[in-house]
Write a protein that holds these residues in place. Structure first.
Motif, PDB file in Angstrom:
ATOM      1  N   SER A 119       0.939  -1.207   0.200  1.00 62.39           N
ATOM      2  CA  SER A 119      -0.075  -0.066   0.073  1.00 62.39           C
ATOM      3  C   SER A 119       1.030   1.395   0.068  1.00 62.39           C
ATOM      4  O   SER A 119       2.138   1.160   0.167  1.00 62.39           O
ATOM      5  CB  SER A 119      -0.923   0.098   1.380  1.00 62.39           C
ATOM      6  N   GLU A 120       0.302   2.462  -0.250  1.00 62.81           N
ATOM      7  CA  GLU A 120       1.052   3.864  -0.244  1.00 62.81           C
ATOM      8  C   GLU A 120       1.662   3.728   0.928  1.00 62.81           C
ATOM      9  O   GLU A 120       2.681   4.572   1.232  1.00 62.81           O
ATOM     10  CB  GLU A 120       0.107   4.765  -0.871  1.00 62.81           C
ATOM     11  N   LYS A 121       0.983   3.414   2.013  1.00 61.45           N
ATOM     12  CA  LYS A 121       1.651   3.642   3.411  1.00 61.45           C
ATOM     13  C   LYS A 121       2.860   3.072   3.806  1.00 61.45           C
ATOM     14  O   LYS A 121       3.688   3.571   4.520  1.00 61.45           O
ATOM     15  CB  LYS A 121       0.686   3.245   4.448  1.00 61.45           C
ATOM     16  N   GLU A 122       3.198   2.205   2.999  1.00 60.81           N
ATOM     17  CA  GLU A 122       4.706   1.490   3.010  1.00 60.81           C
ATOM     18  C   GLU A 122       5.505   1.927   2.074  1.00 60.81           C
ATOM     19  O   GLU A 122       6.790   1.585   1.830  1.00 60.81           O
ATOM     20  CB  GLU A 122       4.476   0.000   2.585  1.00 60.81           C
ATOM     21  N   LEU A 123       5.311   3.078   1.118  1.00 66.40           N
ATOM     22  CA  LEU A 123       5.969   3.664   0.212  1.00 66.40           C
ATOM     23  C   LEU A 123       7.033   4.446   0.802  1.00 66.40           C
ATOM     24  O   LEU A 123       6.797   5.325   1.786  1.00 66.40           O
ATOM     25  CB  LEU A 123       5.412   4.462  -0.697  1.00 66.40           C
ATOM     26  N   GLN A 124       8.421   4.358   0.501  1.00 62.15           N
ATOM     27  CA  GLN A 124       9.626   5.017   1.244  1.00 62.15           C
ATOM     28  C   GLN A 124       9.888   6.034   0.330  1.00 62.15           C
ATOM     29  O   GLN A 124      10.651   6.861   0.635  1.00 62.15           O
ATOM     30  CB  GLN A 124      10.412   4.001   1.667  1.00 62.15           C
ATOM     31  N   GLY A 125      10.030   5.495  -1.079  1.00 63.39           N
ATOM     32  CA  GLY A 125      10.711   6.678  -2.046  1.00 63.39           C
ATOM     33  C   GLY A 125       9.980   6.340  -3.409  1.00 63.39           C
ATOM     34  O   GLY A 125       9.312   5.407  -3.636  1.00 63.39           O
ATOM     35  N   TYR A 126       9.822   7.571  -4.145  1.00 65.99           N
ATOM     36  CA  TYR A 126       9.156   7.872  -5.328  1.00 65.99           C
ATOM     37  C   TYR A 126      10.034   8.797  -6.140  1.00 65.99           C
ATOM     38  O   TYR A 126      10.330   9.819  -5.899  1.00 65.99           O
ATOM     39  CB  TYR A 126       7.744   8.251  -5.124  1.00 65.99           C
ATOM     40  N   ALA A 127      10.501   8.299  -7.571  1.00 67.42           N
ATOM     41  CA  ALA A 127      11.628   8.829  -8.164  1.00 67.42           C
ATOM     42  C   ALA A 127      11.529   8.368  -9.337  1.00 67.42           C
ATOM     43  O   ALA A 127      10.821   7.559 -10.222  1.00 67.42           O
ATOM     44  CB  ALA A 127      12.937   9.039  -7.786  1.00 67.42           C
ATOM     45  N   ILE A 128      12.362   9.222 -10.562  1.00 65.48           N
ATOM     46  CA  ILE A 128      12.486   8.641 -11.826  1.00 65.48           C
ATOM     47  C   ILE A 128      13.883   8.166 -11.799  1.00 65.48           C
ATOM     48  O   ILE A 128      14.968   8.974 -11.577  1.00 65.48           O
ATOM     49  CB  ILE A 128      12.268   9.839 -12.765  1.00 65.48           C
TER      50      ILE A 128
ATOM     51  N   PHE B 236      10.500   4.888 -10.450  1.00 63.86           N
ATOM     52  CA  PHE B 236      11.179   3.984  -9.487  1.00 63.86           C
ATOM     53  C   PHE B 236      10.427   4.179  -8.139  1.00 63.86           C
ATOM     54  O   PHE B 236      10.373   5.382  -7.593  1.00 63.86           O
ATOM     55  CB  PHE B 236      12.703   4.479  -9.486  1.00 63.86           C
ATOM     56  N   LEU B 237       9.926   3.128  -7.495  1.00 59.72           N
ATOM     57  CA  LEU B 237       9.347   3.117  -6.087  1.00 59.72           C
ATOM     58  C   LEU B 237      10.004   2.266  -5.319  1.00 59.72           C
ATOM     59  O   LEU B 237      10.514   0.981  -5.669  1.00 59.72           O
ATOM     60  CB  LEU B 237       7.990   2.709  -6.209  1.00 59.72           C
ATOM     61  N   THR B 238       9.896   2.806  -4.169  1.00 57.94           N
ATOM     62  CA  THR B 238      11.028   1.825  -2.864  1.00 57.94           C
ATOM     63  C   THR B 238       9.697   1.801  -1.932  1.00 57.94           C
ATOM     64  O   THR B 238       9.294   2.543  -1.422  1.00 57.94           O
ATOM     65  CB  THR B 238      11.974   2.841  -2.429  1.00 57.94           C
TER      66      THR B 238
ATOM     67  N   THR C 231      13.849  -4.178   1.948  1.00 59.89           N
ATOM     68  CA  THR C 231      13.223  -3.003   1.217  1.00 59.89           C
ATOM     69  C   THR C 231      13.017  -3.782  -0.313  1.00 59.89           C
ATOM     70  O   THR C 231      13.944  -4.358  -0.811  1.00 59.89           O
ATOM     71  CB  THR C 231      14.466  -2.443   1.246  1.00 59.89           C
ATOM     72  N   CYS C 232      12.024  -3.593  -0.812  1.00 61.03           N
ATOM     73  CA  CYS C 232      11.692  -3.699  -2.123  1.00 61.03           C
ATOM     74  C   CYS C 232      11.579  -2.803  -3.312  1.00 61.03           C
ATOM     75  O   CYS C 232      11.063  -1.709  -2.717  1.00 61.03           O
ATOM     76  CB  CYS C 232      10.247  -4.339  -2.126  1.00 61.03           C
ATOM     77  N   ARG C 233      12.258  -2.875  -4.474  1.00 57.34           N
ATOM     78  CA  ARG C 233      12.210  -1.707  -5.272  1.00 57.34           C
ATOM     79  C   ARG C 233      11.719  -2.207  -6.524  1.00 57.34           C
ATOM     80  O   ARG C 233      11.871  -3.091  -7.004  1.00 57.34           O
ATOM     81  CB  ARG C 233      13.532  -1.221  -5.474  1.00 57.34           C
ATOM     82  N   TYR C 234      10.933  -1.271  -7.100  1.00 56.49           N
ATOM     83  CA  TYR C 234      10.323  -1.653  -8.463  1.00 56.49           C
ATOM     84  C   TYR C 234      10.425  -0.582  -9.584  1.00 56.49           C
ATOM     85  O   TYR C 234      10.604   0.889  -9.124  1.00 56.49           O
ATOM     86  CB  TYR C 234       8.946  -1.781  -8.407  1.00 56.49           C
ATOM     87  N   TRP C 235      10.653  -0.683 -10.828  1.00 55.39           N
ATOM     88  CA  TRP C 235      10.881  -0.099 -11.706  1.00 55.39           C
ATOM     89  C   TRP C 235       9.731  -0.281 -12.849  1.00 55.39           C
ATOM     90  O   TRP C 235       9.644  -1.348 -13.392  1.00 55.39           O
ATOM     91  CB  TRP C 235      12.233  -0.111 -12.522  1.00 55.39           C
TER      92      TRP C 235
END
Length: 258
Positions: free
Chosen positions: A149-158, A164-166, A173-177
């Motif tokens: 969920s968005e509450k677990e979102l730590q980072g949002y970038a390009i 790129f979401l962390t 830590t899980c990271r997605y492109w």
């Protein structure tokens, strides 16, 4: 001469449009595209893939075993998968059926069959990879979900021309492109608290049919365990091929108790 040029304009315009690169469906900008909008579009895109029928090569490498086999896969999302494996000369070497209720793994070389509840631990006893049933389905679909969920979102970038979401996923830590052209996850990483890479998944060579998207190339690696799984589709039909989940196990197959 002028008339000829005018007559060619529609043709030239059509050529330019048809050769133009695929546009990004979302503006690659974190200010213009919020995480909520991005994740909503990602879910919408994933929901459009309902069935998948494909052929290809699966390659695996682990300390216990290594090899490759051709396969035929039938999938109905979100919870049914049948993979038939074949060796040289088309000789069938195994069958994997996976659903929410059970899994069946038949090894024709040993004439043995394992079946049980599709938990990660049960599957791990017959498949040398620490993958949950959902992750196995995602691997053969070439689509990786974001179960946070968005509450677990730590980072949002390009990064690398992708969203790129962390996320915080337990102690890791899980990271997605996310590829902005197809709105799918093209890369996933999970790292421990010390930053060590636990698992990495990559999807590429995306194909799009009737607004559904899947990858033709999938690779999942577990660096610390020296394990790797690769799937390469030679043919792929999305939402069009009739899935077939029929399979048979010889009556004299030896049960493999876990």
């Amino acid at each position: 001469m002028i008339r000829r040029n005018v007559c060619l304009l529609p043709v030239l315009t059509l050529l330019v449009v048809s050769c133009a690169p695929k546009r990004s469906e979302l503006l690659l900008n974190t200010d213009a595209t919020s995480p909520a909008i991005l994740l909503n579009r990602l879910e919408e895109r994933e929901a459009k893939l309902t069935t998948l029928v494909g052929r290809g090569i699966v390659t695996f490498d682990s300390p216990e075993m290594a090899g490759s086999a051709s396969f035929l896969s039938n999938m109905k999302k979100p919870d049914s998968l049948l993979v038939t494996l074949a060796g040289p000369f088309g000789i069938e070497v195994g069958t994997l059926f996976l659903s929410r209720e059970k899994y069946v793994m038949y090894n024709s070389l040993e004439n043995s069959v394992a079946t049980g509840d599709p938990t990660g631990a049960a599957l791990r006893s017959v498949i040398p990879f620490e993958l949950t049933p959902e992750q196995i389905l995602n691997a053969f679909a070439g689509v990786f979900s974001i179960p946070y969920s968005e509450k677990e979102l730590q980072g949002y970038a390009i990064e690398d021309d992708m969203f790129f979401l962390t996320y915080s996923c337990g102690k890791n830590t899980c990271r997605y492109w996310i590829d902005p052209r197809y709105l799918v996850v093209s890369r996933f990483e999970q790292r421990d608290a010390d930053g060590n890479l636990l698992v990495e998944a990559r999807a590429s060579s995306f194909t799009e049919q009737d607004d559904a998207v899947a990858a033709r190339r999938i690779r999942i690696t577990f660096p610390q365990q020296s394990r790797q799984l690769s799937i390469a589709y030679s043919s792929l039909t999305l939402n069009g091929g009739k899935t077939d989940f029929r399979f048979s196990i010889p009556s004299n197959a030896k049960p493999r108790f876990q």
